[in-house]
Enzyme design. Structure first.
Site, PDB file in Angstrom:
ATOM      1  N   LYS A 194     -24.721   2.519  -4.381  1.00  0.00           N
ATOM      2  CA  LYS A 194     -24.620   0.947  -4.027  1.00  0.00           C
ATOM      3  C   LYS A 194     -26.696   0.400  -5.000  1.00  0.00           C
ATOM      4  O   LYS A 194     -26.698  -0.066  -5.568  1.00  0.00           O
ATOM      5  CB  LYS A 194     -24.794   0.412  -2.633  1.00  0.00           C
ATOM      6  CG  LYS A 194     -25.441  -0.916  -2.756  1.00  0.00           C
ATOM      7  CD  LYS A 194     -24.307  -2.213  -3.971  1.00  0.00           C
ATOM      8  CE  LYS A 194     -24.952  -3.300  -3.417  1.00  0.00           C
ATOM      9  NZ  LYS A 194     -24.273  -4.205  -2.777  1.00  0.00           N
ATOM     10  N   LYS A 240     -34.344  -6.641  -1.781  1.00  0.00           N
ATOM     11  CA  LYS A 240     -34.660  -5.568  -0.212  1.00  0.00           C
ATOM     12  C   LYS A 240     -33.882  -4.669  -0.632  1.00  0.00           C
ATOM     13  O   LYS A 240     -34.229  -3.293  -0.524  1.00  0.00           O
ATOM     14  CB  LYS A 240     -33.999  -6.388   0.493  1.00  0.00           C
ATOM     15  CG  LYS A 240     -33.071  -5.054   1.479  1.00  0.00           C
ATOM     16  CD  LYS A 240     -31.809  -4.986   1.742  1.00  0.00           C
ATOM     17  CE  LYS A 240     -31.287  -5.392   1.934  1.00  0.00           C
ATOM     18  NZ  LYS A 240     -29.667  -5.315   2.000  1.00  0.00           N
ATOM     19  N   THR A 252     -25.882  -3.232   2.535  1.00  0.00           N
ATOM     20  CA  THR A 252     -26.570  -2.606   1.889  1.00  0.00           C
ATOM     21  C   THR A 252     -28.460  -1.941   2.484  1.00  0.00           C
ATOM     22  O   THR A 252     -28.959  -3.163   2.722  1.00  0.00           O
ATOM     23  CB  THR A 252     -27.122  -3.136   0.441  1.00  0.00           C
ATOM     24  OG1 THR A 252     -26.129  -3.602  -0.586  1.00  0.00           O
ATOM     25  CG2 THR A 252     -27.732  -2.393  -0.570  1.00  0.00           C
TER      26      THR A 252
END
Length: 294
Positions: free
Chosen positions: A171, A239, A96
């Protein structure tokens, strides 16, 4: 397509490697610390001391590393994948990461004759072990179709999202949804306990109704047991949420719930909890933390 290079043999990657081997693929792996992957080496994965050696003869190369800077490193730094992979190889980043990085890899890789896709996954360590991951693919549709045997070895819900970067956007939208849902689970459990309800009875009562969710099913029982072992690291989720906020800002979107949940997680990370699982968000609501805040 038989030889597969795999870089990023961590919590998720290790199970993905195993499932690829079960499906008959020849796995070549690279990891910074060999001792951490001795188990999958013993099961048949071939270890290489460098990225270059790992990928140079592979038909496909899969990466699932930690942070955007790690993606940049394995694709663009000295001895990188783009300089080392064989002509015409399929390069699949399942990290990701930033949609801009996905687009950059696609542009450079396509120019060099590679088939490049961004294919982040969701389903956590449980889905990785079971081979039931959701795989979100961006790139050329014909490349997506050509790699379906690879994807089917690792997941069961495999969907083409569109051009390069679209897998990453999907995502990030997924992570936005998780942030709000898991925050709701933690707040509801906090409220239920404060009102004197039996938390286990509460969860059983709501799990099959409109408030039910995968987050409740997966993490509710762990929270009640104070089990904060990582299936997915808090620091990695932070993140992801930061990436989502950056992309939202680029479109002029104000995502207030995401911003709040990110702030809560960042506070916990500053307190040293970054290596715990995402369910450790509950620590933000526990009595000791609330008393500290007061």
């Amino acid at each position: 397509m038989n030889k597969v290079g795999f870089i990023g043999v961590g919590i998720m990657g290790k199970s993905m490697v195993r499932n690829l081997m079960k499906a008959g693929f020849e796995l070549h792996i690279y990891a910074r610390t060999k001792s951490k992957v001795e188990d999958v080496i013993g099961e048949g994965a071939q270890f290489h001391e460098s990225i270059k050696d790992c990928v140079q003869d592979c038909d496909a190369v899969i990466t699932i590393v930690g942070f955007p800077q790690d993606v940049e490193e394995v694709y663009f730094d000295e001895g990188n994948i783009l300089d080392s992979a064989k002509e015409g190889a399929y390069l699949i980043d399942m990290t990701t990461t930033s949609p801009q990085i996905a687009e950059k890899i696609y542009a450079e890789g396509t120019k060099r004759g590679f088939h490049v896709m961004d294919a982040p996954v969701t389903g956590g360590d449980t889905g990785a072990k079971a081979g039931t991951l959701s795989i979100l693919v961006g790139g050329e549709k014909e490349d997506y179709e050509a790699c379906m045997p690879l994807f089917e070895a690792m997941g069961t819900n495999i969907n083409y999202q569109g051009k390069a970067g679209c897998g990453q956007h999907c995502k990030l939208a997924n992570q936005i949804m998780i942030a709000g849902t898991l925050s709701g689970v933690c707040e509801a459990l906090t409220y239920a306990k404060e009102q004197g309800l039996d938390p286990e009875v509460f969860m059983k009562s709501v799990a099959t109704g409109a408030a039910g969710s995968k987050q409740l099913d997966t993490f509710g029982p762990k929270i009640l047991k104070d089990d904060y072992a990582p299936g997915f690291f808090m620091k990695h989720f932070i993140k992801d949420m930061k990436l989502a906020l950056i992309e939202a800002n680029r479109k002029g979107l104000s995502l207030d719930v995401l911003s709040m949940v990110l702030a809560n997680y960042e506070e916990l990370e500053q307190e040293g909890y970054g290596d715990l699982g995402t369910q450790a968000l509950m620590k933000f609501y526990d009595e000791e933390h609330r008393n500290t805040e007061e």
